[in-house]
Design an enzyme around this catalytic site. Structure first.
Site: not given
Ligand code: 26Q
Length: 797
Positions: A353, A534-535, A540, A642, A646
């Site tokens: 991702h 979004k975050r 972004k 995503t 929407k």
């Molecule tokens: C990893 C290690 C330790 C702590 C936290 C994490 C961690 C947690 C969440 C790393 C990444 C995430 C989330 C990533 C994320 O939300 N990515 C998004 O995924 C979406 C679904 O595929 C995409 O549409 C977005 O582009 C992408 O940013």
């Protein structure tokens, strides 16, 4: 509608029964909470039938099952979703009205299940719903965090985090399964007993299952979301207690209590925290033990596992699944190493991702070896096997390098398919992230473009538009979203366009009321609603948006009599608690909002709102009311997005860069219905080669100079004029995400948006075309792709 057996009196009786006998409350003095519980239990009862039927069929037909392993499931509320999918919403509204209760208030009484950070977690939730709709036998496996993503408040414009407590109220959707529990080990030693490696963990916890049924559209199928909660293996170390070592005696309990306590709130910068590694192993080991137990109930050939089991790793977070499955097969079932590896590979798929280097998981071998000593050995053996098997592997490629375990490489090597989440992203994975592994394993990297569930993200959250769609093309589009194309001929008719505009206007009025009561801001519902939710992250580029907003404000002030299109700029999103630069951007947006919103000269033309605590429920309110969708990331950085899908579904054209799934949105909707701007991913890389790129861009843009000057002078923070000196300096000299370089193009695209919006008929055509051409972005299409390309599993429906 679908549950034809259920009548209004039946439903009311069921609600009263639960109110009385499950909750022990008298209707005379039941609160909104009590009514919500009673209704939820009554609705849950209707899910149990399809749920059992689906499970029985899967067993009876010995179907292959999909196991979706994810550290996050960003579910949101469940009550209305369940009502909609069972076709019971109208009946539920009526029943509650008969009890003198307002259905919306009851729905809104439910806390969001916020067991995720953002895109990745919400995708997992959409996938669960789509698998249930399609009839793909599946289990989601995750962690039952006691505290989901923190709540966000603003104090003097600053983000302040407070804990989230969704479990303080009763969670009526889950079934606790104390009988389904597994022991999970950590640390300890590996002992060789008669030539076999045996892991003797130093700490253990119990993973206890909590099951939530996930029902699909029309209640034809239901799957299980199984979340693990941690429990101490032994309540108490009596031996230590008796020795007077009271703190140590409570250690097992402390570990268990912290393990499933809280979701890590970082979505991009990974930090090598031991507790996070333990959480990842906790989820993965519990899931794999459960999978093997279920498989062995009616099979005896462990080698045939891949015929019956597909396991998907949602990013690298559960990538320990490779080594853990090998461990269970070798140490537990006596399978030889290479064969175990090949079985695991045939079961596992890995979805990537992100390309952001700071987000790629790497664990110090010291930490990894300490927490998971046996897995460390297995990882090294996998790496050695791979190096041996693929002689041409360059020396710098591998799983263990520079005293770190690289989870991306581990997941890649242990999976039979690796996928990106949009066409562009999948190409960039091949080109930039895993170029060498791609050459060694041609065809392993594939693309599965993300999607979203149209039941929640259109049918449920946007009733005015859904009703118009059904009135226009009939029903059946909800699980066959390509049918929205049938709207296209109607877009030519003025009557349809006006009805489309009227539906949007209803949503905008509803949002305006909410903004007034919840945020104390009054907005003009006829203004353009321009939304970026979004975050908060540098890539972004919320900063680009707010800088352009300042330029727009400045332009209005220079020509207050001009023919301006009124705009409401809506921002929403959380920053990771430790991400200082993102927090500074939040502060700036709030500062600019307070200055702009109190300017009487521009009051009717520009308002900035930033409601705190953006979450799934807020998205369901904002997106249907949006006119314009902001998708403005630096090209090459957003894996897919995503939210962009929407907005499109809900009839909001995009202003956006050629990034992530925007590329495919543009392709589907057509150039004339999309406000495209900005450097391409390739141009971004080129531009960065010039060390002075941002300086040059600023010097070439008078509007940007003015904006940066206003900020630097303290126009938006009169009490602390130097507050944003650092930020301005970074735009001039360290603008990695090319805010300055894309500024003029963005501003020109916004001017084009204004022209289009001023021409009401042109705008409505664009908006309606966005809905009509959004069919591709149903997560049903995405899931069918995975079923065919990755999981080799057939739908039961
Ligand atoms: C990893 C290690 C330790 C702590 C936290 C994490 C961690 C947690 C969440 C790393 C990444 C995430 C989330 C990533 C994320 O939300 N990515 C998004 O995924 C979406 C679904 O595929 C995409 O549409 C977005 O582009 C992408 O940013």
């Amino acid at each position: 509608m679908f549950d034809t057996q259920l009548t209004l009196p039946d439903l009311k009786t069921a609600i009263l029964q639960h109110l009385t006998y499950t909750l022990g409350k008298d209707a005379q003095n039941a609160s909104v909470y009590d009514w919500r519980m009673a209704l939820s239990f009554a609705i849950r009862d209707r899910i149990v039938g399809p749920w059992f039927a689906s499970t029985r069929r899967t067993w009876a037909e010995d179907r292959k099952r999909v196991y979706y392993l994810s550290m996050e499931f960003l579910i949101g509320r469940l009550l209305e979703d369940a009502c909609v999918n069972l076709g019971l919403r109208d009946l539920a509204v009526q029943a509650m009205e008969d009890f003198g209760q307002d259905f919306s208030s009851i729905v809104e009484n439910e806390p969001d299940a916020a067991l995720g950070n953002g895109g990745l977690g919400r995708l997992a939730a959409c996938f669960m719903e789509s698998m249930a709709t399609i009839g793909c036998p599946a289990y989601g496996y995750g962690i039952r965090y006691e505290h989901g993503l923190f709540r966000q408040r603003f104090e003097a414009g600053h983000q302040v985090e407070t804990p989230e407590d969704w479990l303080l109220s009763r969670h009526p959707w889950e079934f606790e399964r104390p009988e389904s529990a597994y022991t999970i080990g950590f640390k300890g030693t590996v002992e060789n007993r008669d030539g076999r490696e045996v892991w003797v963990p130093g700490e253990t916890v119990q993973a206890e299952a909590y099951d939530t049924p996930v029902v699909g559209w029309q209640g034809k199928w239901a799957n299980t979301l199984r979340l693990w909660g941690a429990r101490p293996t032994t309540l108490f170390d009596l031996e230590r207690f008796n020795r007077g070592d009271y703190t140590a005696a409570a250690e097992p309990e402390t570990l268990a209590r912290t393990l499933s306590r809280v979701l890590y709130p970082d979505d991009t910068t990974y930090q090598g925290k031991e507790l996070r590694l333990k959480q990842e192993f906790f989820l993965t080991s519990a899931a794999l033990q459960d999978i093997l137990r279920r498989y062995l109930k009616n099979h005896n050939d462990i080698r045939a596992l891949p015929k019956h089991v597909a396991i998907q790793m949602n990013d690298t977070h559960p990538a320990i699944a490779g080594p853990e499955l090998i461990r269970l097969l070798t140490d537990g079932h006596g399978v030889e190493f290479v064969e175990a590896l090949e079985i695991a590979q045939a079961c596992l798929g890995y979805t990537n991702h992100t390309l952001l280097p700071e987000a790629l998981e790497r664990w110090a071998t010291f930490t990894f070896g300490n927490v998971l000593p046996r897995h460390m050995q297995i990882v090294e053996r996998i790496d050695a096997w791979h190096k041996d098997e693929y002689h041409s592997r360059p020396h710098y490629v591998g799983i263990v390098k520079h005293h770190e375990v690289r989870m991306g490489e581990l997941a890649f090597i242990m999976a039979h398919k690796v996928n990106g989440v949009s066409a562009l992203h999948s190409e960039l994975i091949k080109k930039n992230l895993f170029p060498e592994l791609d050459k060694l394993h041609p065809g392993r990297i594939i693309n599965e473009t993300n999607g979203v569930t149209p039941r929640r993200w259109l049918r449920m959250c946007n009733r005015p538009l859904s009703n118009l769609i059904t009135d226009t093309i009939g029903d059946g589009w909800e699980d066959d979203l390509d049918r929205l194309r049938d709207l296209e001929p109607h877009v030519e008719q003025k009557g349809f366009r006006d009805a489309f505009g009227a539906a949007k206007r209803v949503n905008k009025a509803r949002l305006s009321d909410w903004l007034r009561t919840e945020c104390g801001v009054s907005v003009n519902p006829d203004a353009m609603f321009d939304v970026q939710v979004k975050r908060i992250h540098e890539y972004k580029r919320q900063l680009l948006n707010i800088l352009e907003t300042i330029a727009h404000w400045h332009a209005i002030k220079q020509n207050p009599k001009g023919r301006w299109v009124p705009r409401v700029k809506i921002f929403g999103g959380k920053s990771a608690p430790g991400y200082a630069v993102a927090k500074e951007i939040i502060h700036l947006i709030n500062d600019v909002a307070s200055v702009v919103n109190s300017d009487i000269e521009t009051r009717d033309l520009l308002t900035i709102v930033y409601p705190p605590n953006y979450n799934v429920s807020m998205a369901e309110r904002l997106i249907p009311a949006a006119d314009l969708s902001e998708q403005i990331s630096t090209a090459g950085k957003e894996a897919s997005g995503t939210g962009n899908m929407k907005f499109m579904m809900n009839g909001a054209p995009t202003i956006g860069t050629l990034d992530g799934a925007n590329v495919e949105i543009l392709q589907e909707v057509g150039r004339e219905n999309f406000f495209l701007f900005g450097l391409t991913a390739e141009e971004v890389l080129k531009r960065r080669e010039d060390g002075d790129h941002s300086k040059k861009a600023i010097e070439a843009s008078k509007p940007l100079q003015d904006v940066l000057q206003m900020i630097a002078e303290g126009r938006f923070c009169p009490t602390q004029k130097d507050r944003y000196h650092g930020l301005v300096h970074r735009v001039w000299h360290h603008d990695y995400f090319l805010v300055a370089d894309d500024f003029d193009a963005y501003r020109a695209a916004q001017a084009e948006v204004d022209r289009a919006f001023a021409d009401r008929d042109r705008w409505l055509r664009m908006a309606a075309m966005n809905t009509a051409r959004s069919g591709f972005f149903s997560s049903d299409r995405t899931i069918r792709g995975y079923m065919k390309d990755v999981w080799s599993v057939e739908a039961a429906l």
